[in-house]
Design a protein around this motif. Structure first.
Motif, mmCIF file in Angstrom:
data_model
loop_
_atom_site.group_PDB
_atom_site.id
_atom_site.type_symbol
_atom_site.label_atom_id
_atom_site.label_comp_id
_atom_site.label_asym_id
_atom_site.label_seq_id
_atom_site.Cartn_x
_atom_site.Cartn_y
_atom_site.Cartn_z
ATOM 1 N N GLU A 18 1.070 -8.771 9.111
ATOM 2 C CA GLU A 18 0.382 -7.767 8.296
ATOM 3 C C GLU A 18 0.870 -6.381 8.687
ATOM 4 N N ILE A 19 1.327 -5.623 7.689
ATOM 5 C CA ILE A 19 1.814 -4.266 7.943
ATOM 6 C C ILE A 19 1.199 -3.299 6.938
ATOM 7 N N GLU A 20 1.406 -2.005 7.201
ATOM 8 C CA GLU A 20 0.971 -0.936 6.285
ATOM 9 C C GLU A 20 2.158 -0.011 6.047
ATOM 10 N N ASP A 21 1.939 1.010 5.259
ATOM 11 C CA ASP A 21 3.006 1.954 4.900
ATOM 12 C C ASP A 21 3.806 2.445 6.101
ATOM 13 N N VAL A 60 -2.532 -3.780 -0.899
ATOM 14 C CA VAL A 60 -2.091 -2.701 -1.795
ATOM 15 C C VAL A 60 -2.910 -1.423 -1.676
ATOM 16 N N ASP A 61 -4.218 -1.543 -1.509
ATOM 17 C CA ASP A 61 -5.053 -0.346 -1.432
ATOM 18 C C ASP A 61 -4.759 0.473 -0.178
ATOM 19 N N ALA A 62 -4.312 -0.170 0.884
ATOM 20 C CA ALA A 62 -4.019 0.519 2.143
ATOM 21 C C ALA A 62 -2.557 0.950 2.248
ATOM 22 N N SER A 63 -1.734 0.542 1.277
ATOM 23 C CA SER A 63 -0.297 0.825 1.355
ATOM 24 C C SER A 63 0.268 1.408 0.054
ATOM 25 N N PRO A 64 -0.284 2.536 -0.416
ATOM 26 C CA PRO A 64 0.148 3.081 -1.714
ATOM 27 C C PRO A 64 1.618 3.497 -1.768
ATOM 28 N N GLU A 65 2.173 3.964 -0.654
ATOM 29 C CA GLU A 65 3.581 4.386 -0.652
ATOM 30 C C GLU A 65 4.506 3.202 -0.863
ATOM 31 N N SER A 66 4.234 2.092 -0.173
ATOM 32 C CA SER A 66 5.059 0.889 -0.313
ATOM 33 C C SER A 66 4.909 0.297 -1.705
ATOM 34 N N SER A 114 4.288 1.927 -4.435
ATOM 35 C CA SER A 114 5.057 2.795 -5.326
ATOM 36 C C SER A 114 6.559 2.561 -5.165
ATOM 37 N N GLN A 115 7.002 2.510 -3.924
ATOM 38 C CA GLN A 115 8.427 2.329 -3.639
ATOM 39 C C GLN A 115 8.944 1.008 -4.202
ATOM 40 N N CYS A 116 8.123 -0.034 -4.147
ATOM 41 C CA CYS A 116 8.535 -1.361 -4.616
ATOM 42 C C CYS A 116 8.155 -1.615 -6.070
ATOM 43 N N LYS A 117 7.606 -0.590 -6.715
ATOM 44 C CA LYS A 117 7.226 -0.676 -8.131
ATOM 45 C C LYS A 117 6.302 -1.863 -8.422
#
Length: 107
Positions: free
Chosen positions: A6-9, A60-66, A68-71
């Motif tokens: 489990e990872i985050e942005d 997804v809710d905790a990782s908005p940058e990723s 967005s980056q991964c569309k």
């Protein structure tokens, strides 16, 4: 113990982009019913291919940058990375057999 990491942005670049082996990024959400159906298959893939595939899981809710980056437009979503680039993607629920095909095309 699950081999799904489990990872985050903040960890995305080092855990996915800079990784030498192929990486399966699994985007999910706690409120997502289909995600609960897909999760056991993701764990199975992580166990089965642990010698040649890294599997990471991003909420997804905790990782908005990723996201967005991964569309990522919907969950569950899968992005298969090789040498820091997305080589395959899938959105929506996926069965174990189709998931195996999805991964085996790259590993």
């Amino acid at each position: 113990m699950s081999k799904v990491i489990e990872i985050e942005d903040s960890q995305f670049k080092s855990a996915v982009i800079e990784e030498n082996q192929p990486v399966l990024a699994y985007f999910w959400a706690q409120w997502c019913g289909p995600c609960r159906l897909v999760s056991p298959s993701i764990s199975w893939i992580a166990e089965t291919y642990s010698d040649r595939l890294k599997v990471v899981k991003l909420e997804v809710d905790a990782s908005p940058e990723s996201v967005s980056q991964c569309k990522v437009e919907g969950v569950p979503a899968l992005r298969l990375f090789k040498q820091g680039e997305v080589v395959k993607s899938h959105e929506g629920a996926i069965g174990k057999d189709k998931l195996k095909e999805f991964v085996e095309a790259v590993v």
